[in-house]
Design a protein around this motif. Structure first.
Motif, mmCIF file in Angstrom:
data_model
loop_
_atom_site.group_PDB
_atom_site.id
_atom_site.type_symbol
_atom_site.label_atom_id
_atom_site.label_comp_id
_atom_site.label_asym_id
_atom_site.label_seq_id
_atom_site.Cartn_x
_atom_site.Cartn_y
_atom_site.Cartn_z
ATOM 1 N N VAL A 124 3.970 -22.038 -43.738
ATOM 2 C CA VAL A 124 2.508 -21.985 -43.540
ATOM 3 C C VAL A 124 1.828 -23.028 -42.920
ATOM 4 O O VAL A 124 1.937 -24.232 -43.439
ATOM 5 C CB VAL A 124 1.621 -21.620 -44.825
ATOM 6 N N VAL A 125 1.488 -23.104 -41.768
ATOM 7 C CA VAL A 125 1.058 -23.951 -40.961
ATOM 8 C C VAL A 125 -0.514 -23.635 -40.246
ATOM 9 O O VAL A 125 -1.196 -22.460 -40.488
ATOM 10 C CB VAL A 125 1.986 -24.312 -39.506
ATOM 11 N N ASP A 126 -0.870 -24.853 -39.798
ATOM 12 C CA ASP A 126 -2.640 -24.396 -39.531
ATOM 13 C C ASP A 126 -2.458 -24.306 -37.691
ATOM 14 O O ASP A 126 -1.198 -24.576 -37.035
ATOM 15 C CB ASP A 126 -3.647 -25.391 -39.707
ATOM 16 N N GLY A 127 -3.648 -23.961 -37.210
ATOM 17 C CA GLY A 127 -3.416 -23.661 -35.778
ATOM 18 C C GLY A 127 -3.072 -25.172 -34.904
ATOM 19 O O GLY A 127 -2.395 -24.904 -33.965
ATOM 20 N N TYR A 128 -3.401 -26.300 -35.293
ATOM 21 C CA TYR A 128 -2.990 -27.411 -34.836
ATOM 22 C C TYR A 128 -1.514 -27.749 -34.551
ATOM 23 O O TYR A 128 -1.268 -27.921 -33.715
ATOM 24 C CB TYR A 128 -3.738 -28.622 -35.271
ATOM 25 N N VAL A 129 -0.803 -27.424 -35.833
ATOM 26 C CA VAL A 129 0.461 -27.753 -35.764
ATOM 27 C C VAL A 129 1.193 -26.740 -35.103
ATOM 28 O O VAL A 129 2.347 -26.759 -34.130
ATOM 29 C CB VAL A 129 1.145 -27.338 -37.462
ATOM 30 N N ALA A 130 0.739 -25.317 -35.318
ATOM 31 C CA ALA A 130 1.196 -24.212 -34.445
ATOM 32 C C ALA A 130 1.361 -24.586 -32.965
ATOM 33 O O ALA A 130 2.092 -24.239 -32.066
ATOM 34 C CB ALA A 130 0.505 -23.019 -34.538
ATOM 35 N N LEU A 131 0.057 -25.056 -32.267
ATOM 36 C CA LEU A 131 -0.353 -25.371 -31.114
ATOM 37 C C LEU A 131 0.612 -26.613 -30.480
ATOM 38 O O LEU A 131 1.270 -26.352 -29.545
ATOM 39 C CB LEU A 131 -1.658 -25.809 -30.682
#
Ligand SMILES: [Zn+2]
Length: 427
Positions: free
Chosen positions: A245-252
């Motif tokens: 589970v990651v957030d949008g910053y890490v995914a980006l």
């Protein structure tokens, strides 16, 4: 050649090192100093008064080279725009990582600098210096050591490195480099107090054994740009039938890194939006990415993997959650239930490389999770430093970022120089 360590000789991080050859001056790194009181330091506190850095000077600074995108190695660049006459050398991935990271904060200053790219293994020139960058294994998106040659002298600056993460091949390749006689090796010594420890893959394998068949969320201290650890956690998720589970910053960051590496013909094994067991939460960081129109295309590809808080709460027992600065804010608001959860963190790291991580760790530590402090670090054990020194045989060894200079003098005697900040060393 002269070496002046402006900052980093007497503290962990905040590096800025000057090399002088004739009329040429070269700076290595420009980091924000470490915080000592736990509070966020004012950005101006990072500024160093070095002639030519903010105004014209004679002789001018021929270049500033950044080794990697941890605050303590580049953070001072954001405090105030430096003289545009100074060429700032970094890789395309490093520039992108800094740009994405600064955009996440509404109040942050964007990077303003005269940036020039270097590529691993490709020599480049600044003034009378010829510089060759070598990829190193560390916990940043990319990290480099440099061989710097001028006037028949050779200096190696290691930046931050280790040999026990999943890019261990990079350290081996660096050992294999025939650099010629080395006059000075400037090496980090952040974890020089530890003689030897396990590799990151061993630590993860141990955790895998521990959590197999267990029903409870696994929280792991992991900075957003620690791509190596994120990759290990993705494998752990796959092997234990969990979700990462990651957030949008890490995914980006993961997506952009993959795309930029591919542009250079390198296919990274790190997780990305194609990873089926990757999930993206809808927290503030994700909301911030949504607001940044330049990332609209990537954001639209993130949508299928975004799941609401109800899904997160219903599947809590099967989640692996990398914990970075401020993760506790959404965990507190949206999850709150930490029963049966495990917290994995390094017993040796200070987590000073990303603002707010140390505070986040403290929050988790007091919430009654099963604590798993692991013997792990992003920096070289002393056995690794020793290996590098025995391999490169430098005439003179200058440790920086270390609280253990005595380890160096005990092992290498008179070859070790321990200058104070600002002191000139002639080599
Ligand atoms: Zn670092």
């Amino acid at each position: 050649m002269k070496i002046i360590i402006h900052r980093g000789a007497e503290e962990l991080g905040g590096n800025c090192i000057e090399l002088v050859s004739g009329e040429s001056r070269l700076l290595l790194d420009y980091g924000a100093p470490p915080r000592t009181d736990g509070a966020e330091a004012a950005p101006e506190a990072a500024i160093l008064n070095i002639p030519g850095l903010y105004e014209k000077a004679t002789p001018p600074i021929s270049g500033l080279i950044i080794s990697h995108t941890h605050q303590d190695h580049y953070g001072a660049l954001l405090a105030r725009p430096i003289n545009p006459g100074v060429k700032v050398f970094m890789t395309e991935i490093m520039e992108d990582t800094i740009r994405v990271t600064t955009k996440m904060r509404r109040d942050a200053q964007p990077l303003k600098a005269n940036i020039h790219y270097f590529r691993k293994g490709h020599k480049f020139i600044a003034g009378r210096f010829v510089i060759t960058p070598y990829l190193m294994e560390h916990t940043a998106a990319e990290s480099f050591a440099f061989l710097i040659e001028s006037d028949g002298k050779r200096v190696i600056y290691t930046g931050d490195y280790r040999e026990h993460g999943n890019k261990a091949a990079a350290f081996k390749q660096f050992l294999a480099v025939k650099a010629g006689p080395i006059d000075a090796l400037i090496t980090e010594g952040n974890q020089a107090g530890i003689e030897k420890g396990p590799g990151e893959l061993e630590v993860i394998a141990h955790v895998e054994d521990k959590i197999k068949g267990r029903n409870g969320a696994l929280y792991v201290m992991c900075a957003g740009q620690d791509i190596g650890l994120l990759t290990s956690l993705a494998y752990l998720a796959k092997n234990t039938r969990r979700y990462l589970v990651v957030d949008g910053y890490v995914a980006l960051l993961l997506e952009r890194l993959k795309a930029l590496a591919l542009k250079q013909g390198v296919e990274l094994k790190s997780p990305g939006l194609h990873t089926e067991y990757l999930r993206i939460i809808r927290n503030e960081a994700t909301q911030r990415v949504y607001q940044l129109s330049e990332y609209a295309e990537t954001f639209s590809r993130m949508r299928p993997q975004m799941f609401g808080w109800d899904w997160i709460r219903a599947n809590l027992g099967r989640l692996i959650i990398p914990v970075r600065a401020n993760t506790h804010l959404w965990v507190k608001d949206q999850i709150n239930d930490l029963r049966g959860a495990t917290l994995l963190y390094s017993a040796w790291e200070s987590y000073a490389e990303e603002d707010g991580m140390a505070e986040t760790l403290e929050w988790f530590k007091t919430r009654g999770l099963t604590d798993v402090p692991t013997p792990s670090t992003g920096h070289a054990y002393f056995s690794t430093i020793r290996k590098l020194i025995e391999n490169k045989k430098p005439r003179c060894i200058i440790p920086v970022n270390t609280e253990h200079p005595e380890k160096f003098t005990a092992a290498f005697g008179k070859r070790v120089r321990l200058p104070k900040n600002g002191e000139e060393i002639e080599i």
